[in-house]
Design an enzyme around this catalytic site. Structure first.
Site, mmCIF file in Angstrom:
data_model
loop_
_atom_site.group_PDB
_atom_site.id
_atom_site.type_symbol
_atom_site.label_atom_id
_atom_site.label_comp_id
_atom_site.label_asym_id
_atom_site.label_seq_id
_atom_site.Cartn_x
_atom_site.Cartn_y
_atom_site.Cartn_z
ATOM 1 N N ASP A 99 15.855 -22.700 -0.824
ATOM 2 C CA ASP A 99 15.541 -21.305 -0.570
ATOM 3 C C ASP A 99 14.842 -20.792 -1.826
ATOM 4 O O ASP A 99 14.910 -21.426 -2.889
ATOM 5 C CB ASP A 99 16.821 -20.511 -0.249
ATOM 6 C CG ASP A 99 16.493 -19.228 0.490
ATOM 7 O OD1 ASP A 99 17.369 -18.714 1.210
ATOM 8 O OD2 ASP A 99 15.350 -18.744 0.370
HETATM 9 C C1 GLC Z 1 14.355 -15.694 1.435
HETATM 10 C C2 GLC Z 1 15.216 -16.144 2.600
HETATM 11 C C3 GLC Z 1 14.631 -17.294 3.352
HETATM 12 C C4 GLC Z 1 13.130 -17.158 3.370
HETATM 13 C C5 GLC Z 1 12.656 -17.370 1.947
HETATM 14 C C6 GLC Z 1 11.145 -17.169 1.810
HETATM 15 O O1 GLC Z 1 15.135 -15.367 0.324
HETATM 16 O O2 GLC Z 1 16.578 -16.429 2.301
HETATM 17 O O3 GLC Z 1 15.179 -17.244 4.680
HETATM 18 O O4 GLC Z 1 12.546 -18.118 4.242
HETATM 19 O O5 GLC Z 1 13.318 -16.547 1.012
HETATM 20 O O6 GLC Z 1 10.816 -15.843 2.074
#
Ligand code: GLC
Length: 735
Positions: A263
């Site tokens: 993430d």
């Molecule tokens: C965010 C979310 C994830 C997302 C990523 C990119 O913090 O937790 O679901 O795809 O970052 O935006």
């Protein structure tokens, strides 16, 4: 000296000679693994390391020298996020990236329709491919452990079987377009409160029975090409480089051959990033979520620090080759795989969005007030901010810039103008924001009236109305259905309960539509004539809602989560369970899943706690009868059959559900667990036989001591019904 010069010339010549089309790695007709190994053999150490971390906000490197393209990642599970600048969250302001906004995944879950889930994946995969994105950062399938989770709207409910059955076709649809589905957030990421600093401490049986199965289905049946590690910790190791989750279970037990993406900012440690299963570090800054020096991508855990470890022997080249192979495999499955072109903003996509949104709407109560009939020249009073407020913008990373969003009020005007007057009263003020990451709705939600005046105006407008249609609920703002925050309670915000009660007290026929992505309390349920659970339905949300309210579409949605009477009725009773506690000597917050497997209906039904509306519940404008439940042995499992008949006067669909109860077991098991469902569309009077297969896994619990699924001999019961609480027939059988 002469030899060295000769060697240098030879390398220079080799490096500059043009790629020949016969190069194995360039040839999509060649076996995938041959292409991977061929490319790997041509790459330098630095080129391999470059594959393993971000080069921009939403891209990770390819191998320019070899003509291997970079990987483009995109949110999100409901539609293709607008283009951003190289290192920004805000949209870049392009004019060709307004997408089709599909319904929230909880809306898809409420359809209980595997074919619709495949359609959803096909369509969103086409949009991703058209926008030349290689990894779709979705779907999200974290279990609904608490109804307060701010991202409940992005997930697929409280049952692992339902989520697993629906996520598989979604993944297959996406990937049929040469786009990788990146299933998230792995794992036990069941809240937003302190999501980057809390350790989910869960026993093996609970993890294997509740929190892993949907991910296991995504990998083993869905063939997911990517998995996203989550921000939280599991047993005090960050999930983006959690040895047990990523190496032992995902890549070991399940044989996952795809790529693990962190993430954004979820990678938190140099050594663990190198060693424990992370393949691409994505994010904003190094060292997790804190700021870093400029050119931070070079400082990422899997950038300079990783190179240092490879050169001084603290990290193995074998480990690097595994990471690089998985990234190459993903590139060869997507942008360098068989050619796809996708499509974007097509009428077919909007029609699909409308169909899915409508089929997920759940009719919770109806004393005949629906389908909506307004006398010619009559007055329909619409009350509530959610009749007007656009919902596609906001909510966190699933925020979208859509070509259009049909709000309920506009769809109601389309349906009734010329026949009856449609009058709107706001009733309350909820969220007045109209932008997110520089995506703007163009609405003006400012309001000068006081709460008292707003209520008085709504009551006054009811005096000559033939019907009151209340459209309220939650929204995507902080503390509502929103990434990064949880709700504080399931009580409706903004004084809506009082407003609904006051409107009901007028004695007018009243229909309530609750638009939310998560459960809300409905203390006024007995005082209104009809209730519909609405969702964030995307671009065609308003049309879908009015399709159901007018009867153009016969509702067939079923709740993918329990609607409790009150939050306190749920299984999370202590701070230790939620949202977590501090403990001496532990750096991170500690959260204990003491409730074990007893979440959602497993809790309410096993502990005989009454609920407002149960898991799997939903009505129709017709009626159905389920009968002739029978069971017979089939191989080393069983086949359960039942008949379902449309006993009403209009065509409709019923979701026949099969729950299994293990009557004699050595461990405490839920009194029932969903192990099958079939959605059956029937004409009036038509009946059909449905069949379910129960294999031994379906009868098993996970035994942590033997680390195995165990189906104990003894009596079981197959419960067949139309919701978890409406069992129409049951049969016993012995294993
Ligand atoms: C965010 C979310 C994830 C997302 C990523 C990119 O913090 O937790 O679901 O795809 O970052 O935006």
């Amino acid at each position: 000296m002469k030899l060295r010069l000769t060697l240098a010339i030879a390398i220079a010549v080799a490096a500059c000679c043009p790629k020949t089309k016969t190069d194995v790695y360039l040839d999509p007709s060649k076996p995938l693994e041959e292409r991977v190994q061929d490319a790997l053999s041509r790459m330098t150490l630095e080129e391999k390391v470059a594959l393993t971390h971000a080069q921009s906000k939403f891209s990770s490197a390819g191998v320019p020298r070899l003509g291997i393209p970079e990987l483009w990642h995109t949110d999100g599970p409901h539609g293709i996020r607008p283009e951003v600048l190289w290192d920004e969250w805000d949209q870049a302001g392009w004019t060709n990236d307004s997408c089709t906004a599909f319904p929230a995944l909880v809306n898809l879950a409420a359809t209980w329709d595997r074919e619709l889930s495949r359609l959803y994946g096909d369509c969103i995969g086409e949009e991703a491919r058209y926008r030349e994105k290689d990894i779709l950062l979705g779907p999200g399938i974290n279990m609904g452990r608490t109804p307060l989770n701010g991202r409940t709207f992005e997930y697929m409910g409280e049952d692992p079987y339902l989520a697993g059955q629906l996520v598989v076709p979604y993944i297959q649809g996406v990937q049929s377009n040469g786009v990788a589905a990146c299933v998230k957030h792995f794992a036990m990421n069941n809240q937003e409160v302190r999501r980057t600093a809390t350790s989910s401490n869960v026993d093996d049986r609970t993890m294997y029975e509740i929190y892993l199965p949907a991910f296991e289905a995504a990998v083993k049946e869905g063939g997911a090409w990517a998995i996203m590690g989550s921000y939280n910790l599991y047993n005090n190791q960050f999930n983006c480089h959690n040895k047990r989750l990523l190496c032992d279970i995902l890549k070991g037990e399940w044989g996952f051959d795809g790529v693990v993406v962190s993430d954004w900012g979820g990678c938190r440690d140099d050594d663990e990033a190198a060693a424990y299963g992370l393949d691409i570090e994505m994010g904003t800054w190094t060292n997790g979520l804190r700021g870093a020096a400029s050119d931070s991508y070079a400082n990422y855990h899997l950038a300079r620090p990783y190179l240092e470890r490879l050169r001084d022997g603290r990290a193995s080249v074998e480990g690097l080759d595994d990471k690089a192979s998985r990234v190459l495999r993903t590139i060869f499955r997507t942008s360098m795989g068989e050619q796809h072109f996708g499509s974007f903003n097509s009428p077919e996509h909007y029609a699909a969005a409308r169909k899915i949104a409508a089929e997920g709407l759940v009719l919770l109560k109806n004393d005949g007030a629906l389908p909506l009939q307004i006398p010619q020249g009559g007055k329909l009073l619409v009350v509530g901010e959610n009749a007007y407020k656009m919902m596609v913008v906001g909510g966190g990373s699933s925020n979208l810039k859509t070509k259009y969003e049909i709000i309920p009020l506009d769809a109601l005007h389309e349906a009734f103008d010329g026949k009856a007057s449609v009058v709107w009263e706001r009733g309350y003020v909820g969220d007045t924001t109209t932008d997110y990451n520089k995506v703007v709705t163009g609405q003006d939600l400012s309001e000068s009236r006081s709460a008292q005046q707003l209520l008085a105006d709504a009551i006054a407008a009811a005096s000559n109305a033939d019907c009151i249609l209340y459209i309220g609920g939650l929204n995507k703002s902080s503390g509502q259905d929103n990434e990064g925050t949880d709700r504080a309670d399931i009580v409706l915000p903004y004084g809506q309960d009082e407003l609904i009660e006051a409107l009901a007290a007028t004695g007018k026929k009243m229909i309530v539509v609750n638009i939310s992505g998560s459960p809300v309390a409905m203390p006024w349920a007995s005082k209104v004539n009809a209730i519909v659970q609405g969702w964030y339905g995307g671009s065609e949300s308003g049309h879908a809602l009015v399709d159901v309210l007018t009867g153009a579409v016969n509702p067939s949605g079923k709740l993918p989560f329990t609607m409790p009477i009150a939050l306190a009725d749920g299984p999370l009773k202590t701070e230790r369970q939620y949202p977590g506690i501090r403990e001496e000597g532990k750096q991170w917050w500690q959260e204990y899943y003491d409730e074990g497997v007893f979440i959602g209906y497993r809790w309410y039904s096993s502990k005989n706690v009454p609920v407002q509306y149960p898991f799997g519940y939903g009505l129709s404008y017709t009626t159905f009868d389920v009968s002739d439940v029978s069971v017979k042995r089939a191989g080393d499992g069983f086949k359960v059959s039942a008949a379902v008949k449309n006993t009403g006067s209009v065509p409709g669909a019923e979701v026949v559900q099969l729950y299994v109860s293990d009557v004699e077991s050595s461990v405490e098991r839920p009194v029932k667990e969903l192990k099958g469902f079939e959605k059956v569309f029937l004409q009036p009077g038509e009946s059909r036989k449905v069949q379910f297969t129960l294999d031994r896994r379906a009868l098993s619990f996970f035994d942590a001591d033997s680390h195995a699924w165990v189906a104990e001999p003894g009596e079981f019961r197959a419960l067949v019904g139309t919701s978890s609480e409406d069992i129409r027939g049951e049969v016993s059988f012995k294993l």
